[in-house]
Design a protein around this motif. Structure first.
Motif, PDB file in Angstrom:
ATOM      1  N   LYS A 195      51.673  33.781  43.018  1.00 15.86           N
ATOM      2  CA  LYS A 195      50.664  32.713  42.982  1.00 15.86           C
ATOM      3  C   LYS A 195      49.344  33.201  43.585  1.00 15.86           C
ATOM      4  O   LYS A 195      48.272  33.030  42.989  1.00 15.86           O
ATOM      5  CB  LYS A 195      51.200  31.497  43.762  1.00 15.86           C
ATOM      6  N   GLU A 237      52.165  34.001  31.655  1.00 11.55           N
ATOM      7  CA  GLU A 237      50.957  33.346  32.161  1.00 11.55           C
ATOM      8  C   GLU A 237      49.905  34.375  32.583  1.00 11.55           C
ATOM      9  O   GLU A 237      48.716  34.057  32.675  1.00 11.55           O
ATOM     10  CB  GLU A 237      51.309  32.425  33.336  1.00 11.55           C
ATOM     11  N   GLY A 238      50.344  35.599  32.811  1.00 15.68           N
ATOM     12  CA  GLY A 238      49.398  36.648  33.223  1.00 15.68           C
ATOM     13  C   GLY A 238      48.603  37.225  32.072  1.00 15.68           C
ATOM     14  O   GLY A 238      47.507  37.770  32.281  1.00 15.68           O
ATOM     15  N   PHE A 257      47.605  35.645  41.324  1.00 10.25           N
ATOM     16  CA  PHE A 257      46.918  34.969  40.220  1.00 10.25           C
ATOM     17  C   PHE A 257      45.607  34.320  40.701  1.00 10.25           C
ATOM     18  O   PHE A 257      44.648  34.228  39.955  1.00 10.25           O
ATOM     19  CB  PHE A 257      47.834  33.913  39.589  1.00 10.25           C
ATOM     20  N   LEU A 258      45.604  33.842  41.945  1.00  9.09           N
ATOM     21  CA  LEU A 258      44.399  33.185  42.454  1.00  9.09           C
ATOM     22  C   LEU A 258      43.292  34.192  42.783  1.00  9.09           C
ATOM     23  O   LEU A 258      42.115  33.854  42.712  1.00  9.09           O
ATOM     24  CB  LEU A 258      44.739  32.363  43.720  1.00  9.09           C
ATOM     25  N   HIS A 259      43.680  35.428  43.137  1.00  9.45           N
ATOM     26  CA  HIS A 259      42.681  36.366  43.666  1.00  9.45           C
ATOM     27  C   HIS A 259      42.425  37.605  42.813  1.00  9.45           C
ATOM     28  O   HIS A 259      41.395  38.265  42.994  1.00  9.45           O
ATOM     29  CB  HIS A 259      43.089  36.825  45.072  1.00  9.45           C
ATOM     30  N   ARG A 299      41.567  40.142  39.660  1.00 11.03           N
ATOM     31  CA  ARG A 299      40.734  40.178  38.455  1.00 11.03           C
ATOM     32  C   ARG A 299      41.551  40.788  37.317  1.00 11.03           C
ATOM     33  O   ARG A 299      42.612  41.371  37.552  1.00 11.03           O
ATOM     34  CB  ARG A 299      39.517  41.062  38.708  1.00 11.03           C
ATOM     35  N   PRO A 300      41.043  40.686  36.090  1.00 13.46           N
ATOM     36  CA  PRO A 300      41.729  41.370  34.981  1.00 13.46           C
ATOM     37  C   PRO A 300      41.943  42.845  35.321  1.00 13.46           C
ATOM     38  O   PRO A 300      41.060  43.488  35.888  1.00 13.46           O
ATOM     39  CB  PRO A 300      40.758  41.193  33.809  1.00 13.46           C
ATOM     40  N   PRO A 306      46.728  35.973  29.525  1.00 14.77           N
ATOM     41  CA  PRO A 306      45.312  35.582  29.372  1.00 14.77           C
ATOM     42  C   PRO A 306      44.440  35.930  30.576  1.00 14.77           C
ATOM     43  O   PRO A 306      43.229  35.992  30.466  1.00 14.77           O
ATOM     44  CB  PRO A 306      45.385  34.056  29.176  1.00 14.77           C
ATOM     45  N   LYS A 307      45.067  36.180  31.731  1.00  9.67           N
ATOM     46  CA  LYS A 307      44.310  36.550  32.932  1.00  9.67           C
ATOM     47  C   LYS A 307      44.092  38.066  33.016  1.00  9.67           C
ATOM     48  O   LYS A 307      43.391  38.547  33.907  1.00  9.67           O
ATOM     49  CB  LYS A 307      45.069  36.115  34.203  1.00  9.67           C
ATOM     50  N   GLY A 308      44.755  38.831  32.141  1.00 10.19           N
ATOM     51  CA  GLY A 308      44.655  40.288  32.228  1.00 10.19           C
ATOM     52  C   GLY A 308      45.448  40.856  33.391  1.00 10.19           C
ATOM     53  O   GLY A 308      45.150  41.938  33.899  1.00 10.19           O
ATOM     54  N   ILE A 309      46.468  40.112  33.830  1.00 11.54           N
ATOM     55  CA  ILE A 309      47.305  40.573  34.952  1.00 11.54           C
ATOM     56  C   ILE A 309      48.694  40.914  34.411  1.00 11.54           C
ATOM     57  O   ILE A 309      49.321  40.087  33.740  1.00 11.54           O
ATOM     58  CB  ILE A 309      47.409  39.495  36.050  1.00 11.54           C
TER      59      ILE A 309
END
Ligand code: NAD
Length: 240
Positions: free
Chosen positions: A119, A166-167, A122-124, A126-127, A169-172
């Motif tokens: 979590k 879920e990662g 995901f909050l901190h 960057r891609p 679209p965040k590039g994670i």
């Protein structure tokens, strides 16, 4: 030096696989935040890691402490590139001797601890960020007397897949590693290994540095197209 200028959090970094992982990232140029609940062992561990380190005393099973730990990392470095969820706890008890409190003791560290750091990642992050969850062969094939641990590690694989989806679209990237028997205190404190009930030949016990190398691979850009994977690092134990 795949991790130059990167900031890496390793949980359970005071010994065993976590310390080997912190050392590997340090040797490859990262600034390493070593997270553990054992303050004394943490200081000794940090002294063995090359380069810039931050020691963060934290119980990974406490969401407030995890949030504060990641805030400290962000205040110091202003970035977060990799999280390795390695802190873990094992308990040896037959099902008829287990109660809910004991299940909770294992689940809060082995599953919820990883969730809290995913979590925060995901909050901190960057891609380009990467998370590696340290599960176990017990997630796939287990043995008697470790039901909460096996369940927590199986659920950790499920969390890995959910977070990977879920990662995207965040590039994670989020992946898991499944070690077999590894030469650490956790292995040798296993009463089934101590008593010889579970016999392990020399070729069946891996070194922490071998697991760390696989973790570093999954966290690196070499694994840029690997997402939601579960990588066995067990010397072939589950092939037999
Ligand atoms: P270890 O017991 O040597 O180290 C675990 C570390 O986690 C310790 O430094 C401990 O202080 C820390 N820790 C435990 N609870 C914590 C908490 N609540 N908050 C913060 N830190 C905490 O174990 P290891 O063998 O290095 O295991 C590392 C990971 O690898 C674990 O997740 C374990 O389940 C997994 N694993 C180990 C083996 C093995 O044979 N050693 C095999 C498969 C998977």
């Amino acid at each position: 030096m795949r991790f130059s200028n990167q900031v890496v959090i390793v949980t359970g970094a005071a010994g065993g696989i976590g310390l080997a992982t912190a050392r590997r990232f340090g040797a490859e140029g990262a600034s390493v935040a070593l997270v553990d609940q054992d303050a004394k062992a943490l200081a000794a561990a940090a002294a063995q890691v090359r380069g810039d380190t931050l020691q963060v005393v934290c119980d990974v099973g406490d969401e407030g402490q995890v949030s504060a730990a990641v805030d400290r990392v962000m205040q110091r470095y202003r970035r977060l590139d990799v999280v390795v969820n390695n802190a873990g706890l094992m308990m040896f008890r037959p099902i008829e001797e287990l109660d809910g409190a004991q299940w909770n003791k294992i689940l809060r560290v082995d599953l919820l601890g990883a969730f809290y750091f995913v979590k925060q990642g995901f909050l901190h992050m960057r891609p380009g960020g990467a998370i590696v969850n340290v599960a176990s062969v017990h997630a796939l094939e287990t043995e008697p007397n470790v039901a909460p641990y096996a369940a927590a590690k199986a659920a950790l694989l499920s969390l890995t897949r959910s977070a990977a989806i879920e990662g995207i679209p965040k590039g994670i990237r989020v992946n898991a590693i499944l070690p077999g028997a590894v030469d650490t205190p956790m292995l040798w404190n296993n009463p089934q290994v101590k008593s010889g009930t579970e016999h392990l030949g020399p070729s069946e016990v891996g070194k922490p540095a071998q697991v760390a190398a696989a973790i570093a691979f999954l966290a690196s850009s070499d694994a840029a197209f690997i997402q939601g994977a579960s990588l066995l690092v067990d010397g072939g134990r589950l092939c037999q």
